[in-house]
Design an enzyme around this catalytic site. Structure first.
Site, PDB file in Angstrom:
ATOM      1  N   SER A  45       0.830  -1.191   0.000  1.00 15.73           N
ATOM      2  CA  SER A  45       0.000   0.000   0.000  1.00 15.73           C
ATOM      3  C   SER A  45       0.878   1.259   0.000  1.00 15.73           C
ATOM      4  O   SER A  45       1.702   1.434  -0.880  1.00 15.73           O
ATOM      5  CB  SER A  45      -0.964  -0.046   1.190  1.00 15.73           C
ATOM      6  OG  SER A  45      -1.952   0.938   1.100  1.00 15.73           O
ATOM      7  N   ASP A 200      -5.902  -4.703  -1.621  1.00 18.30           N
ATOM      8  CA  ASP A 200      -4.798  -4.237  -0.770  1.00 18.30           C
ATOM      9  C   ASP A 200      -3.957  -5.400  -0.242  1.00 18.30           C
ATOM     10  O   ASP A 200      -4.478  -6.399   0.245  1.00 18.30           O
ATOM     11  CB  ASP A 200      -5.392  -3.459   0.407  1.00 18.30           C
ATOM     12  CG  ASP A 200      -4.366  -2.617   1.133  1.00 18.30           C
ATOM     13  OD1 ASP A 200      -3.447  -3.200   1.743  1.00 18.30           O
ATOM     14  OD2 ASP A 200      -4.486  -1.388   1.103  1.00 18.30           O
TER      15      ASP A 200
END
Length: 343
Positions: A45, A200
């Site tokens: 991320s 993610d």
């Protein structure tokens, strides 16, 4: 006087949305240590974005270029958070929009972001939806990000259908890979790469440590941690409960890997693993739990300039404190007692 011997480290950069600006501050301070060589970077991320900017800068011009690339990255992220990319005709309404956000957050029993995640899907816009990170990541020079020179770079994402971790490396690291690594499913549409959908990377590795265990990489592993491990107060409101659930979820994979490192160390100490058979990882941790405890989970999705500057300064201070207390341990011994801190 002879030059100081260079010390090699691998970096593991955790994800946390706007809180990744803390990692930027840590990296800015680390890059001031001219005798430290970064051999590998694993990121998820915001950690993946930091890692890409860091590598691109190191490849193009060394430590100072890396500091400059990171500053540009967070300037652009701050522009997204401050709504500077919206249409000019809407700019006069921005202060009123900010006030509405603050008042709504104060009155509702859940945060606006959490309420929206229950009522809104990023797929509602269909083909009109655009990932706001797209313009940011496409400005990277991927000939530098994917270069054979410089540190190895590993970007973590989660395969939506299989639930398995996916590590992108070398030429696999594209704008889509970086967006996949940062794809919160309640906010972004899944990113399609090679016929697979990705979310993610924090769900399966935040950040993934196992790519850094290769025999040719350093034994010293520096983890920059932005999701608080410990909270003194018991969460009671719906917002607090949801935020703590998210923190625990996004720390679980990291804690599992740290337990594995501790287990290997116990086996080595008992003579049950021959020297050289498995890497003896020396773990170092840079974090600021008191600061992260003071911030709401919603702030991860609000990368405004003021928050970014605050986190950057805190990261610099945390990096300074780490090198003052533990800098000499790099190359010799861990600075974290895993048995006391994580088990």
């Amino acid at each position: 006087m002879s030059a100081r011997a260079r010390r090699q480290v691998s970096l593991a950069l955790q994800g946390g949305g706007a809180h990744g600006a803390f990692t930027w501050g840590v990296l800015d301070r680390l890059l001031a240590e001219t005798d430290i060589e970064i051999a590998a970077i694993s990121g998820t991320s915001a950690g993946a974005l930091n890692g890409a900017a860091l590598k691109a800068g190191l490849v193009s011009g060394g430590h100072e270029a890396a500091r400059a690339r990171l500053a540009v990255l967070w300037q652009k992220i701050g522009e997204i958070g401050d709504l500077q990319g919206i249409a000019p005709w809407f700019q006069p309404f921005v202060p009123m929009l900010r006030l509405m956000q603050q008042n709504t957050a104060a009155m509702l029993p859940v945060s606006p972001a959490q309420l929206a995640s229950q009522l809104y899907s990023p797929y509602a816009w269909g083909q009109l939806w655009q990932n706001p990170l797209g313009p940011v990541v496409r400005e990277f020079d991927f000939s530098e990000v994917c270069a054979a020179a410089g540190p190895q770079l590993f970007v973590g994402a989660t395969n939506v259908r299989s639930g398995k971790a996916r590590i992108f490396r070398e030429a696999e690291i594209t704008p889509e890979a970086l967006m996949a690594s940062a794809c919160l499913p309640s906010v972004f549409q899944a990113v399609e790469i090679g016929g697979e959908a990705y979310w993610d990377g924090g769900f399966t590795g935040n950040p993934p440590l196992w790519p850094l265990y290769s025999a040719g990489l350093p034994d010293d592993l520096v983890i920059v941690h932005v999701n608080p491990l410990h909270r003194d107060c018991l969460p009671q409101s719906p917002v607090e409960i949801q935020e703590r659930m998210s923190e625990i979820s996004f720390n679980a994979s990291l804690l599992s890997e740290l337990r594995s490192i501790a287990f290997v160390k116990r086996l080595r100490a008992a003579g049950q693993i021959a020297p050289g058979q498995m890497k003896d990882v020396r773990v170092h941790l840079i974090h600021d739990d008191p600061l992260m405890n003071s911030l709401s989970g919603a702030s991860k999705l609000q990368p405004g300039k003021a928050l970014i500057e605050r986190l950057f300064s805190a990261g610099q201070a945390a990096g300074e404190a780490f090198f003052a207390r533990h800098g000499a341990k790099i190359g010799h011994e861990p600075s974290v007692n895993l048995g006391e801190l994580f088990l």
